[in-house]
Enzyme design. Sequence first.
Site, PDB file in Angstrom:
ATOM      1  N   ASP A  45     -10.075   7.328  12.335  1.00  0.00           N
ATOM      2  CA  ASP A  45      -9.779   6.353  11.290  1.00  0.00           C
ATOM      3  C   ASP A  45     -10.155   4.947  11.763  1.00  0.00           C
ATOM      4  OD1 ASP A  45      -8.032   5.876   8.674  1.00  0.00           O
ATOM      5  OD2 ASP A  45      -7.442   4.349  10.138  1.00  0.00           O
ATOM      6  N   LYS A  75     -12.869   1.372   6.277  1.00  0.00           N
ATOM      7  CA  LYS A  75     -12.198   0.708   5.147  1.00  0.00           C
ATOM      8  C   LYS A  75     -12.834  -0.641   4.876  1.00  0.00           C
ATOM      9  CE  LYS A  75      -7.920   2.613   7.057  1.00  0.00           C
ATOM     10  NZ  LYS A  75      -8.049   2.408   8.503  1.00  0.00           N
ATOM     11  N   HIS A 109      -9.147  -1.294   1.849  1.00  0.00           N
ATOM     12  CA  HIS A 109      -8.069  -1.431   2.844  1.00  0.00           C
ATOM     13  C   HIS A 109      -6.801  -2.036   2.242  1.00  0.00           C
ATOM     14  CE1 HIS A 109      -7.595  -2.071   7.467  1.00  0.00           C
ATOM     15  NE2 HIS A 109      -6.436  -1.795   6.930  1.00  0.00           N
TER      16      HIS A 109
END
Length: 292
Positions: A45, A75, A109
């Site tokens: 991630d 993101k 995000h």
Amino acid sequence: MPTTFTLNTGTQIPWLGFGTGTALYSKDASQLVRQAIDAGVNHLDGAQMYNNEETLGTGIKQSGKPRAELFITTKLNGKVLQPGQTIKDTLQVSLQKLGLEYVDLFLIHDPTPATKQSNETLIDWWKQMEGVYADGLAKAIGVSNFKVSDLEIILPGAKVIPAANQIELHPYVWQEAEPIVRLCHEKGIVVESYGGLSPIVRVPGGPLDPTLETIRQRLAKDHGQPVSAGQVLTKWLSAKKAVVVTTTSKVERIKEFQDLPKIPDLTLEEVKQIEESGAELHKRSYMGHVFQ
Ligand SMILES: NC(=O)c1ccc[n+]([C@@H]2O[C@H](COP(=O)([O-])OP(=O)(O)OC[C@H]3O[C@@H](n4cnc5c(N)ncnc54)[C@H](OP(=O)(O)O)[C@@H]3O)[C@@H](O)[C@H]2O)c1
């Protein structure tokens, strides 16, 4: 407990993700990414905001793991979107930094840089996200830190429903998080949790501790091996059907997570006890936009 969740694209997201934010924010993540992949973690991630996408890419490359066996998220940092710059432009920069042709999941995000301007700005962002999905630069698109009212802005006009919503999730925010989780599940949006260990890492000594300890002892007895408080909390996240995004510098801790499917699940009563104790304290560690 499930070890993967099916996204609304039909692809699988592994239940455990290794994060390159928080402890690794603006730092070289390559070594720990490599360590995580070598230990068997296949979901990473990242984020533009973490200012270390190149090093996530280096860790991936050094692992030698085939791309198809990895699930990579990044993101959008909407705070730095310049006039005239598109979301696709920013994803192309991310892909270059990561050394990848596509990401498995691309998330907005944080909705607030858009909603501070107008709801229409957030609707436009989502249209642009649908564009990068159509272009194949992201195999799935989703959101992060979206509360119910943020989702309600984009859902009515969405051609593609977000595949995931990544939010802070642990028992000290559960009361406020529950409506978000419920709406996500109703719409087929996978919930990804972060900050899940907050009750023991960031808010130790809270009202949850005795409950965690009682359940930890019960699980250790039934499992016949030691069980940690962190594993109890992660079992709770799993009971909430959430993907777990965490991070660690320690291989032993990765192993603790990986052992989780072998540990007995929480009973419904234990899940309830954790939520009741958690409700005695409201404490968020991250974005104030989502929770008070
Ligand atoms: N979308 C968002 O806005 C957002 C926000 C925050 C985070 N995230 C993502 O989620 C990832 C994980 O976030 P998080 O750090 O909040 O996850 P977390 O799972 O709550 O915490 C992980 C941290 O806790 C420490 N830890 C674990 N067990 C511990 C123990 N028993 N005692 C003391 N420390 C312990 C770990 O350090 P050790 O190295 O010692 O194991 C690690 O630094 C981030 O890297 C990022 O990718 C996303």
